[in-house]
Design an enzyme around this catalytic site. Structure first.
Site, mmCIF file in Angstrom:
data_model
loop_
_atom_site.group_PDB
_atom_site.id
_atom_site.type_symbol
_atom_site.label_atom_id
_atom_site.label_comp_id
_atom_site.label_asym_id
_atom_site.label_seq_id
_atom_site.Cartn_x
_atom_site.Cartn_y
_atom_site.Cartn_z
ATOM 1 N N GLY A 231 6.684 -4.132 -4.842
ATOM 2 C CA GLY A 231 7.033 -5.236 -5.712
ATOM 3 C C GLY A 231 6.393 -6.537 -5.278
ATOM 4 O O GLY A 231 5.196 -6.592 -4.994
ATOM 5 N N HIS A 232 7.210 -7.583 -5.166
ATOM 6 C CA HIS A 232 6.722 -8.945 -4.933
ATOM 7 C C HIS A 232 6.711 -9.317 -3.452
ATOM 8 O O HIS A 232 6.356 -10.442 -3.109
ATOM 9 C CB HIS A 232 7.621 -9.916 -5.708
ATOM 10 C CG HIS A 232 7.090 -11.311 -5.816
ATOM 11 N ND1 HIS A 232 5.828 -11.600 -6.317
ATOM 12 C CD2 HIS A 232 7.653 -12.525 -5.500
ATOM 13 C CE1 HIS A 232 5.641 -12.913 -6.299
ATOM 14 N NE2 HIS A 232 6.727 -13.495 -5.807
ATOM 15 N N TRP A 233 7.074 -8.397 -2.578
ATOM 16 C CA TRP A 233 7.280 -8.717 -1.158
ATOM 17 C C TRP A 233 6.442 -7.790 -0.282
ATOM 18 O O TRP A 233 6.955 -7.123 0.599
ATOM 19 C CB TRP A 233 8.770 -8.570 -0.836
ATOM 20 C CG TRP A 233 9.321 -9.609 0.081
ATOM 21 C CD1 TRP A 233 8.728 -10.752 0.508
ATOM 22 C CD2 TRP A 233 10.625 -9.590 0.685
ATOM 23 N NE1 TRP A 233 9.565 -11.455 1.327
ATOM 24 C CE2 TRP A 233 10.734 -10.771 1.453
ATOM 25 C CE3 TRP A 233 11.705 -8.705 0.643
ATOM 26 C CZ2 TRP A 233 11.880 -11.075 2.180
ATOM 27 C CZ3 TRP A 233 12.843 -9.018 1.363
ATOM 28 C CH2 TRP A 233 12.927 -10.181 2.123
ATOM 29 N N ASP B 38 4.773 -5.430 -9.136
ATOM 30 C CA ASP B 38 5.314 -6.788 -9.033
ATOM 31 C C ASP B 38 5.864 -7.231 -10.392
ATOM 32 O O ASP B 38 5.135 -7.306 -11.376
ATOM 33 C CB ASP B 38 4.209 -7.746 -8.575
ATOM 34 C CG ASP B 38 4.738 -9.105 -8.143
ATOM 35 O OD1 ASP B 38 5.742 -9.558 -8.714
ATOM 36 O OD2 ASP B 38 4.132 -9.708 -7.234
#
Length: 289
Positions: free
Chosen positions: A268-270, A241
């Site tokens: 990552g961030h999702w 992330d």
């Protein structure tokens, strides 16, 4: 619980409600799917063009199939909900909106799944309304405070803010390239939909920039109060992330009374989108047990 997964589309689940906010009223948009005895609310992140449906469309059907009513809230200032300039705590504003929505729908208790800003907002709601929370699932957010290892604001947050100020396809691509671990998974259709949703509401983009100018710290740090949260909590993070570093999630786990954590590699961030199948199985199991 009952299961009903037929005809789950954005259009077929789209609804509006008016709630009180401050001295007036605002209109919220939400998607409402399933008919289960228990309700799961999903709260999206703060990126330009974000919405409940855009963030969680890969996760709705498995939860409905598991027997839950699923509500995706478009927070004030995003998608089809009313515009707002927030000069205070965005987390607490969203928590008030969620309470207003639940009151309007006569729903007393919910499980909450929150991504990034949605995680911050879920924590704010749990602190203000502990009796109305069943379980929490927090991904890439939750006000665990700043990272101890990565300078703030992070690379991803800088790109997000830049996209708000200059909403172009090139800036969108720059942000999305660090939003997920494997940017090759982002289809042209997905990017176009995000761009269209973003440009359809330029008032939201402008108001976000105005909000940052009025209060640069939109998401206050609830770190000292995390110990008040007794709700069973599943913290999910992407190892890679670049928006909210992994150590922030560790601080959530350390601070809450009853929290556990799963870290996805090559993520990552999702997390709910990048590892949708594993995420869905994990969340359904956590909510059931």
């Amino acid at each position: 619980m009952t299961s009903n997964v037929s005809a789950i589309t954005e259009a077929s689940t789209s609804k509006f409600v008016r709630i009180k906010e401050g001295d007036g009223e605002v209109q919220l948009h939400y998607n409402d799917a399933g008919q289960g005895a228990e309700t799961v609310v999903m709260l999206h992140g703060s990126g330009p063009g974000a919405s409940g449906w855009a963030n969680f469309n890969r996760n709705v059907e498995p939860l409905v199939a598991a027997g839950y009513r699923v509500i995706l809230l478009d927070c004030l200032g995003w998608s089809k909900s009313d515009p707002v300039v927030c000069d205070g705590s965005r987390s607490e504003l969203n928590a008030r909106s969620l309470k207003g929505l639940l009151d309007a729908l006569d729903i007393e208790r919910v499980h909450i799944i929150g991504n990034s800003m949605g995680g911050h907002s879920a924590v704010a709601f749990a602190l203000a309304n502990p009796q109305r929370v069943g379980k929490l699932v927090l991904m890439g957010g939750g006000t665990g405070g700043p990272s101890q290892f990565v300078p703030m604001p992070t690379e991803g947050i800088k790109l997000l803010q830049g996209l708000y100020r200059e909403p172009t396809i090139d800036n969108l691509k720059r942000m999305m390239n660090v939003f997920v671990f494997d940017a090759s998974a982002l289809t042209d259709d997905l990017m176009q939909a995000r761009l269209d949703n973003m440009l359809a509401r330029r008032d939201h983009l402008e108001n976000f920039v105005k909000s940052l100018a009025a209060n640069p710290k939109q998401f206050n740090d609830f770190g000292p109060r995390l110990g008040e949260i007794a709700a069973p909590t599943l913290v999910i993070w992407g190892r890679d992330d670049r928006f909210v570093p992994m150590d922030v999630g560790l601080r959530l786990v350390a601070g809450m009374q009853n929290a556990e954590m799963h870290i996805f590699s090559r993520c990552g961030h999702w997390a709910q989108w990048e590892h949708a199948e594993k995420f869905n199985r994990m969340v359904v199991d956590f909510l059931a047990h």
